[in-house]
Design a protein around this motif. Structure first.
Motif, PDB file in Angstrom:
ATOM      1  N   PRO B 128       0.840  -1.208   0.000  1.00  0.00           N
ATOM      2  CA  PRO B 128       0.000   0.000   0.000  1.00  0.00           C
ATOM      3  C   PRO B 128       0.874   1.256   0.000  1.00  0.00           C
ATOM      4  CG  PRO B 128      -0.014  -1.061   2.172  1.00  0.00           C
ATOM      5  CD  PRO B 128       0.764  -1.962   1.254  1.00  0.00           C
ATOM      6  N   SER B 129       0.322   2.345  -0.504  1.00  0.00           N
ATOM      7  CA  SER B 129       1.041   3.614  -0.388  1.00  0.00           C
ATOM      8  C   SER B 129       0.903   4.117   1.054  1.00  0.00           C
ATOM      9  CB  SER B 129       0.454   4.646  -1.352  1.00  0.00           C
ATOM     10  OG  SER B 129      -0.838   5.022  -0.901  1.00  0.00           O
ATOM     11  N   TRP B 130       1.717   5.092   1.412  1.00  0.00           N
ATOM     12  CA  TRP B 130       1.586   5.664   2.762  1.00  0.00           C
ATOM     13  C   TRP B 130       0.176   6.197   2.992  1.00  0.00           C
ATOM     14  CZ3 TRP B 130       2.801   5.887   7.582  1.00  0.00           C
ATOM     15  CH2 TRP B 130       2.253   6.920   8.356  1.00  0.00           C
ATOM     16  N   TRP B 133      -2.284   3.511   3.653  1.00  0.00           N
ATOM     17  CA  TRP B 133      -2.123   2.948   4.993  1.00  0.00           C
ATOM     18  C   TRP B 133      -2.664   3.896   6.058  1.00  0.00           C
ATOM     19  CZ3 TRP B 133      -0.296   3.776   9.774  1.00  0.00           C
ATOM     20  CH2 TRP B 133      -0.300   2.666  10.629  1.00  0.00           C
ATOM     21  N   GLU B 134      -2.311   5.165   5.909  1.00  0.00           N
ATOM     22  CA  GLU B 134      -2.731   6.151   6.904  1.00  0.00           C
ATOM     23  C   GLU B 134      -4.257   6.291   6.917  1.00  0.00           C
ATOM     24  OE1 GLU B 134      -1.215  10.089   6.186  1.00  0.00           O
ATOM     25  OE2 GLU B 134      -1.872  10.846   8.128  1.00  0.00           O
ATOM     26  N   TRP B 189       4.799  -2.546  13.095  1.00  0.00           N
ATOM     27  CA  TRP B 189       4.960  -1.469  12.121  1.00  0.00           C
ATOM     28  C   TRP B 189       4.817  -2.109  10.752  1.00  0.00           C
ATOM     29  CZ3 TRP B 189       6.730   3.280  14.376  1.00  0.00           C
ATOM     30  CH2 TRP B 189       7.250   3.173  15.657  1.00  0.00           C
ATOM     31  N   GLU B 190       4.490  -1.310   9.737  1.00  0.00           N
ATOM     32  CA  GLU B 190       4.298  -1.898   8.407  1.00  0.00           C
ATOM     33  C   GLU B 190       5.020  -1.096   7.323  1.00  0.00           C
ATOM     34  OE1 GLU B 190       0.191  -2.834   7.383  1.00  0.00           O
ATOM     35  OE2 GLU B 190      -0.285  -3.129   9.498  1.00  0.00           O
ATOM     36  N   TRP B 191       5.663  -1.832   6.429  1.00  0.00           N
ATOM     37  CA  TRP B 191       6.252  -1.200   5.241  1.00  0.00           C
ATOM     38  C   TRP B 191       5.152  -0.579   4.380  1.00  0.00           C
ATOM     39  CZ3 TRP B 191      11.171  -0.211   4.525  1.00  0.00           C
ATOM     40  CH2 TRP B 191      12.160  -1.055   5.016  1.00  0.00           C
ATOM     41  N   VAL B 192       5.462   0.511   3.707  1.00  0.00           N
ATOM     42  CA  VAL B 192       4.583   1.008   2.649  1.00  0.00           C
ATOM     43  C   VAL B 192       5.429   1.134   1.387  1.00  0.00           C
ATOM     44  CG1 VAL B 192       2.966   2.225   4.147  1.00  0.00           C
ATOM     45  CG2 VAL B 192       5.009   3.433   3.288  1.00  0.00           C
ATOM     46  N   ASP B 193       4.756   1.153   0.242  1.00  0.00           N
ATOM     47  CA  ASP B 193       5.470   1.208  -1.033  1.00  0.00           C
ATOM     48  C   ASP B 193       6.418   2.393  -1.092  1.00  0.00           C
ATOM     49  OD1 ASP B 193       5.899   0.642  -3.906  1.00  0.00           O
ATOM     50  OD2 ASP B 193       4.911   2.569  -4.145  1.00  0.00           O
ATOM     51  N   ASP B 194       5.918   3.563  -0.676  1.00  0.00           N
ATOM     52  CA  ASP B 194       6.695   4.795  -0.837  1.00  0.00           C
ATOM     53  C   ASP B 194       7.330   5.228   0.482  1.00  0.00           C
ATOM     54  OD1 ASP B 194       4.156   5.199   0.164  1.00  0.00           O
ATOM     55  OD2 ASP B 194       3.789   7.047  -0.950  1.00  0.00           O
ATOM     56  N   PHE B 195       7.879   4.270   1.217  1.00  0.00           N
ATOM     57  CA  PHE B 195       8.527   4.586   2.494  1.00  0.00           C
ATOM     58  C   PHE B 195       9.673   5.576   2.289  1.00  0.00           C
ATOM     59  CE2 PHE B 195      12.812   2.854   2.592  1.00  0.00           C
ATOM     60  CZ  PHE B 195      12.825   2.195   1.374  1.00  0.00           C
ATOM     61  N   ARG B 253       1.630  -5.621   4.799  1.00  0.00           N
ATOM     62  CA  ARG B 253       0.471  -6.245   4.166  1.00  0.00           C
ATOM     63  C   ARG B 253       0.443  -5.748   2.731  1.00  0.00           C
ATOM     64  NH1 ARG B 253      -4.296  -5.140   7.591  1.00  0.00           N
ATOM     65  NH2 ARG B 253      -2.929  -4.255   9.185  1.00  0.00           N
ATOM     66  N   CYS B 254      -0.295  -6.433   1.864  1.00  0.00           N
ATOM     67  CA  CYS B 254      -0.312  -6.067   0.446  1.00  0.00           C
ATOM     68  C   CYS B 254      -1.629  -5.374   0.076  1.00  0.00           C
ATOM     69  CB  CYS B 254      -0.143  -7.290  -0.454  1.00  0.00           C
ATOM     70  SG  CYS B 254       1.292  -8.292  -0.076  1.00  0.00           S
ATOM     71  N   ALA B 255      -1.605  -4.669  -1.023  1.00  0.00           N
ATOM     72  CA  ALA B 255      -2.782  -3.965  -1.535  1.00  0.00           C
ATOM     73  C   ALA B 255      -2.897  -4.201  -3.033  1.00  0.00           C
ATOM     74  CB  ALA B 255      -2.666  -2.469  -1.249  1.00  0.00           C
ATOM     75  N   ARG B 256      -4.045  -3.903  -3.571  1.00  0.00           N
ATOM     76  CA  ARG B 256      -4.266  -3.970  -5.012  1.00  0.00           C
ATOM     77  C   ARG B 256      -5.088  -2.770  -5.442  1.00  0.00           C
ATOM     78  NH1 ARG B 256      -6.255  -9.908  -4.996  1.00  0.00           N
ATOM     79  NH2 ARG B 256      -4.266 -11.001  -5.064  1.00  0.00           N
ATOM     80  N   GLN B 257      -4.985  -2.432  -6.708  1.00  0.00           N
ATOM     81  CA  GLN B 257      -5.838  -1.387  -7.247  1.00  0.00           C
ATOM     82  C   GLN B 257      -7.284  -1.851  -7.155  1.00  0.00           C
ATOM     83  OE1 GLN B 257      -3.409   0.658  -7.660  1.00  0.00           O
ATOM     84  NE2 GLN B 257      -4.952   2.253  -7.605  1.00  0.00           N
ATOM     85  N   GLY B 258      -8.175  -1.005  -6.695  1.00  0.00           N
ATOM     86  CA  GLY B 258      -9.569  -1.423  -6.533  1.00  0.00           C
ATOM     87  C   GLY B 258     -10.397  -1.122  -7.762  1.00  0.00           C
ATOM     88  N   GLU B 259     -11.531  -1.802  -7.859  1.00  0.00           N
ATOM     89  CA  GLU B 259     -12.513  -1.482  -8.901  1.00  0.00           C
ATOM     90  C   GLU B 259     -13.285  -0.252  -8.445  1.00  0.00           C
ATOM     91  OE1 GLU B 259     -12.968  -3.646 -11.677  1.00  0.00           O
ATOM     92  OE2 GLU B 259     -11.060  -4.333 -10.840  1.00  0.00           O
ATOM     93  N   VAL B 260     -13.570   0.640  -9.368  1.00  0.00           N
ATOM     94  CA  VAL B 260     -14.401   1.782  -8.998  1.00  0.00           C
ATOM     95  C   VAL B 260     -15.853   1.315  -8.953  1.00  0.00           C
ATOM     96  CG1 VAL B 260     -15.135   4.100  -9.641  1.00  0.00           C
ATOM     97  CG2 VAL B 260     -12.780   3.362 -10.052  1.00  0.00           C
TER      98      VAL B 260
END
Lengths: 197, 262
Positions: B128-130, B133-134, B189-195, B253-260
């Protein structure tokens, strides 16, 4: 005889299918001939100002100065490039001939080979030793990650980023870096000379 | 012999059920606007988050073990030091065996950003991006944004003063939040893509500027959000990391682009 042909046929099918299965994995796996700290363990494709596609290791075997930039950058990136040129100018002709320079875009969507080529020409850099490349969008953070470079895209499309010049040795190991812009960093210059010996 | 086979079969079925019961799922998150502690530009901290999918728990040791079994290049001892530090998966017993203090349902920790990223890619996902996550972490159990509740913020903060040395709990030990997402707080704590995006000012001409924690600088952090210490601690911690670092309390944790949604 017939049997042997059949077996060798089967063997090549097995080999082929093993290759097909294994190939995508080995692409991302490490190359055992590389030292484990080498930046070249990161196997990503980059496209240069002429549209040619290679790995990050296109200058493997030569010391390389490396930085991340983007072409629409108004102030800092031209300064980054001129700082590299200024640093190079302190080297002897023989030393300079052995040094390579790779500048990597953090804005691959906009930094097409054409745009990279324009900047390349504007700075009239040595095309035998320099290249400007763009990675795939999903690979930019990985490259920044191995180089310890931070960047953030701003809402206006500009980027905020670390202005760092990194020296890689012949194997792609980071041996020195500098954040000093505008004038050559004496300690960094000495590290370049050492790596060129 | 038959008994042994029978026992193995029963164990395998039980293990299968256990996994079915415990496997993390991707849940749909409806995007929206929220005020972040990190302004997108100076003075502009109203952030729009698109719809996305996210794993409802951090990735567990069991899930990560399955990954390294398929991808031996990410096993401890094999993963190259460009991508992991020397504490990578250090709490496991071996390259492909867990340990009592790293049980199957505990979140995997001692993983680098590269390893986390490779795991998510293997799941056809990403970190996920920051801001994503936030956005998730602003929720308590019945509100999408509970950050104005001083008591709730205090509860989260108290976790930070406890961590270190303690056994890490299993995932889902605490109730899910508003989004049916578990463990955004009080576990790891969790990593984010754009840490490595936490440098906020525009041009970076001043020497050494990029290495400073720029959220301390004037205007970099919105003063409206300064009471949100727990989130600021996350930012401070993430911005101090290199992509190959691992720590005992850092998972992902992982994320994916969602459907609108229509």
């Amino acid at each position: 005889m017939k049997n042997r042909t059949w077996i060798s046929g089967l063997a090549s099918i097995i080999t082929l299918s093993t290759l097909l299965v294994v190939a995508p994995v080995t692409l991302s796996a490490n190359d055992n001939s590389l030292p484990p700290q080498s930046v070249y363990n990161l196997q990503v494709a980059v496209e240069d100002q002429l549209g040619e596609i290679t790995g990050l290791d296109r200058y493997k075997g030569q010391p390389v100065l490396l930085t991340m930039f983007y072409t629409s950058c108004p102030h800092v990136c031209p300064m980054l490039i001129s700082t590299i040129k200024l640093t190079e100018s302190k080297l002897s002709v023989e030393e300079r001939a052995r040094l390579r320079v790779l500048t990597i875009s953090i804005d691959p969507e906009r930094d097409t080979p054409e745009n990279l080529h324009q900047v390349f020409q504007r700075h009239s850099v040595d095309s035998g030793r320099w290249s400007m490349v763009r990675p795939k969008p999903g690979d930019v953070r990985k490259i920044a990650g191995v180089l310890g470079i931070k960047y953030k895209q701003l809402p206006d499309g500009e980027f905020s980023h670390t202005t760092r010049i990194i020296l890689l040795d012949r194997d792609g190991i980071q041996v020195a870096s500098t954040d000093q812009l505008g004038r050559p960093d004496a300690v960094f210059l000495e590290a370049i000379r050492t790596s060129l010996q | 012999m038959r008994n042994l086979i029978y026992t193995i079969a029963v164990l395998a079925v039980l293990a299968g059920f256990a996994q079915l019961a415990q496997a993390s799922e991707f849940v749909q998150i409806s995007g929206g606007e929220f005020r972040s502690v990190i302004p997108e530009a100076e003075g502009d901290n109203l952030i729009a988050v698109d719809d996305f999918l996210v794993q409802d728990t951090p990735v567990t040791n069991a899930e990560f073990l399955r990954f390294v079994l398929h991808r031996p290049e990410w096993q401890r001892g094999t993963a190259v030091s460009l991508f992991v530090d020397d504490q990578y998966l250090a709490t496991w017993d071996g390259p492909i065996s867990l340990a009592p203090e790293s049980g199957p349902q505990q979140p995997v920790t001692q993983v680098s950003w590269f390893a986390a990223n490779a795991y998510c890619e293997s799941q056809n996902a990403r970190l996920p991006s920051w801001y994503e996550w936030e956005y998730l972490a602003a929720a308590n159990d019945d509100m999408a944004d509970a950050r104005h509740l001083a008591e709730w913020r205090q509860g989260i903060l108290s976790w930070y003063s406890q961590t270190g040395g303690d056994q890490i709990a299993d995932v889902r030990s605490e109730p899910a939040n508003y989004y049916q997402v578990f463990d955004t707080h009080k576990l790891v704590w969790e990593w984010v893509d754009d840490f490595n995006a936490f440098l906020v000012s525009g041009d970076n001409r001043e020497q050494g500027g990029a290495d400073q924690l720029q959220f301390c600088g004037a205007g970099a952090i919105s003063m409206e959000e300064k009471e949100n210490y727990a989130i600021l601690m996350r930012v401070a911690m993430l911005s101090s990391l290199e992509a190959r670092y691992t720590t005992r309390n850092l998972g992902f944790r992982c994320a994916r682009q969602g459907e609108v949604r229509q």
